[in-house]
Structures are given as C-alpha cells and as structure tokens.
Design a protein around this motif. Sequence first.
Motif, short mmCIF file in Angstrom:
data_model
loop_
_atom_site.label_atom_id
_atom_site.label_comp_id
_atom_site.label_asym_id
_atom_site.label_seq_id
_atom_site.Cartn_x
_atom_site.Cartn_y
_atom_site.Cartn_z
N GLY A 107 0.83 -1.20 0.00
CA GLY A 107 0.00 0.00 0.00
C GLY A 107 0.86 1.24 0.00
N PRO A 108 0.25 2.43 -0.08
CA PRO A 108 1.02 3.68 -0.11
C PRO A 108 1.99 3.84 1.06
CG PRO A 108 -1.25 4.09 -0.71
CD PRO A 108 -1.20 2.67 -0.24
N ASP A 109 1.60 3.40 2.25
CA ASP A 109 2.48 3.56 3.42
C ASP A 109 3.73 2.70 3.31
OD1 ASP A 109 0.78 5.37 4.53
OD2 ASP A 109 -0.25 3.91 5.82
N ALA A 110 3.72 1.71 2.43
CA ALA A 110 4.87 0.81 2.28
C ALA A 110 5.81 1.26 1.16
CB ALA A 110 4.39 -0.61 2.01
N ILE A 111 5.53 2.39 0.54
CA ILE A 111 6.42 2.90 -0.50
C ILE A 111 7.76 3.27 0.12
CG2 ILE A 111 6.78 4.78 -2.17
CD1 ILE A 111 3.73 4.88 -2.50
N PRO A 112 8.88 2.75 -0.39
CA PRO A 112 10.19 3.05 0.20
C PRO A 112 10.52 4.55 0.11
CG PRO A 112 10.32 1.17 -1.30
CD PRO A 112 8.97 1.80 -1.50
N PRO A 113 11.28 5.07 1.06
CA PRO A 113 11.65 6.49 1.04
C PRO A 113 12.40 6.90 -0.22
CG PRO A 113 12.14 5.51 3.17
CD PRO A 113 11.78 4.38 2.26
#
Length: 262
Positions: free
Chosen positions: A175-181
Amino acid sequence: MDASRHTPGLARPSRRVWNPATGRFDAVPSATAGRSVRPAKAAKLARLPSSPMPAASARQALASFEKTISLALGSLQPPEVQKVHAVVARDVLARHLATVKDNPPAVTTIVDGRRDALEDAVKPYGLIRYEFSYPSMIREAAAFALKEVRRLSPRQSGKYRDAWFVMADGAPVSGPDAIPPTAKRVVVTNDEPYSRRLEVGKDAAGLPFVVKVPPLFTERAAVATRRRHGQRVTVSYSFVRLQGGKARRGELTYPAIIIERR
C-alpha cells in the motif's frame, strides 16, 4: 540547501526560501543582496530547514525556512577554500538529516550546476546545492490516487474495485504507506484482464462495453490527483504492461496512474 561562496565583486542574493511549487529553495532578494563579500571575510552558507517540509496538501500554504551560517575563511586560498567548502556542506547536510530520521528525504547533490557531482568537485567560491524529496509527498499522492480510482471504479461485486494495487519502482507494495523512502516512480494500476475494456468502454471488437459508470474513470482519478498534488509530484495517466502473475500479463496493457518525484 545551498552551500555557496560569494565571488569578490559579484553579489549574490543571500536568502533562500522554500518554494512549494518547485520543491526546492529559491534565491530571493535580501537586505544584503546588493553587497559584495570579500574572500578574506566570510562565505555565506544557506542552511537547511530546521524541520522537514510539512506533510500537507499542495493547496495549503507551506512555511518558508531560512537559516544562514558564516564560514570564516581567514587567509585561505584555493584549493584549501574548496576543501573547507565541501567539508562544511557535508556537515550541514548530515546535521539536517539527523533531525529527520523518521521521514528521511531523497537527496540530490548539485555542484556548480552539475547533478550528482561530488562536493569535492566544487569550484573556488562555487555553489553546492542539496535538493530534497520527502517520501510523504509521493505517499500522500499515491494514497489519494488509490482512494479516488477505487471510488470511481465499477463496483458490481467489488472485485474490480479491490484489485487496484500500488507498485514502487516496478515492485508491488502492500500500500502507499509501504512505498520506500527512495522510490522515484509509483504506479497505481489494476491487473484484472478486462481492466482496459472497462476503462475505454469498448470490448476487443470495438463494441460498447456496457457498465454502470462512464469510461475513463482512471483518467479522471489521475486528473483529480494532479489537481491535489501536482505542485509537489508529477502525475500522469497511461496504459502499462505488467510482468508475471495473472494469465496474459505482458500481452495486455492496463490503465494506470503514474506518480513521479519532481
């Protein structure tokens, strides 16, 4: 962040202000912009913001940050000047990054206009610039795009609506929160084999594909995402090919919202 040295006899604006439209610090006139600074006195270094860019929508006003420090050079001359310049620039960057560990930005180093150059390559009294892209920008845009395209999707059984997913730099994420920095490109897409037909409103023979929602709903979601977040990220609409997974992947193209760092 700019770490810069004034050239003798040539004044540069010494004030750097965060510009939400460009996602970088811009030079603006200041009280000392019309004065030259001699090498033996000081080099003006525009520092980083004392806190990360606020996680707010692009339509909200973003606060401007400005802080400067002076580097006493004394009798230093090139190449010692460049060495000190590079050391101080790295130190200022490291101190800033230590304050934003919970939301680390992707950093691009620009030395005398050359992207991804090393600080040591700076010219005498040149310019070292750091540009930042915080993960919250691309994550917020992806979260909005995912929510919007699901809202606009056909929902007869809910299967198609729930099949939308997120990819970061080509790899699926939960999900969006798991997108790497460090992610530079995010794709929101749907791999159901009839996804393209729903989007364009026609079947393989070109005949109307009857659904209860108007076609091009993915495009409308992309437009809405661009309006909301387009000042901080680049948003586009396209059809993409996918590899692996469901049957016929690679043979079909699927509607997608593409979000990229500026």
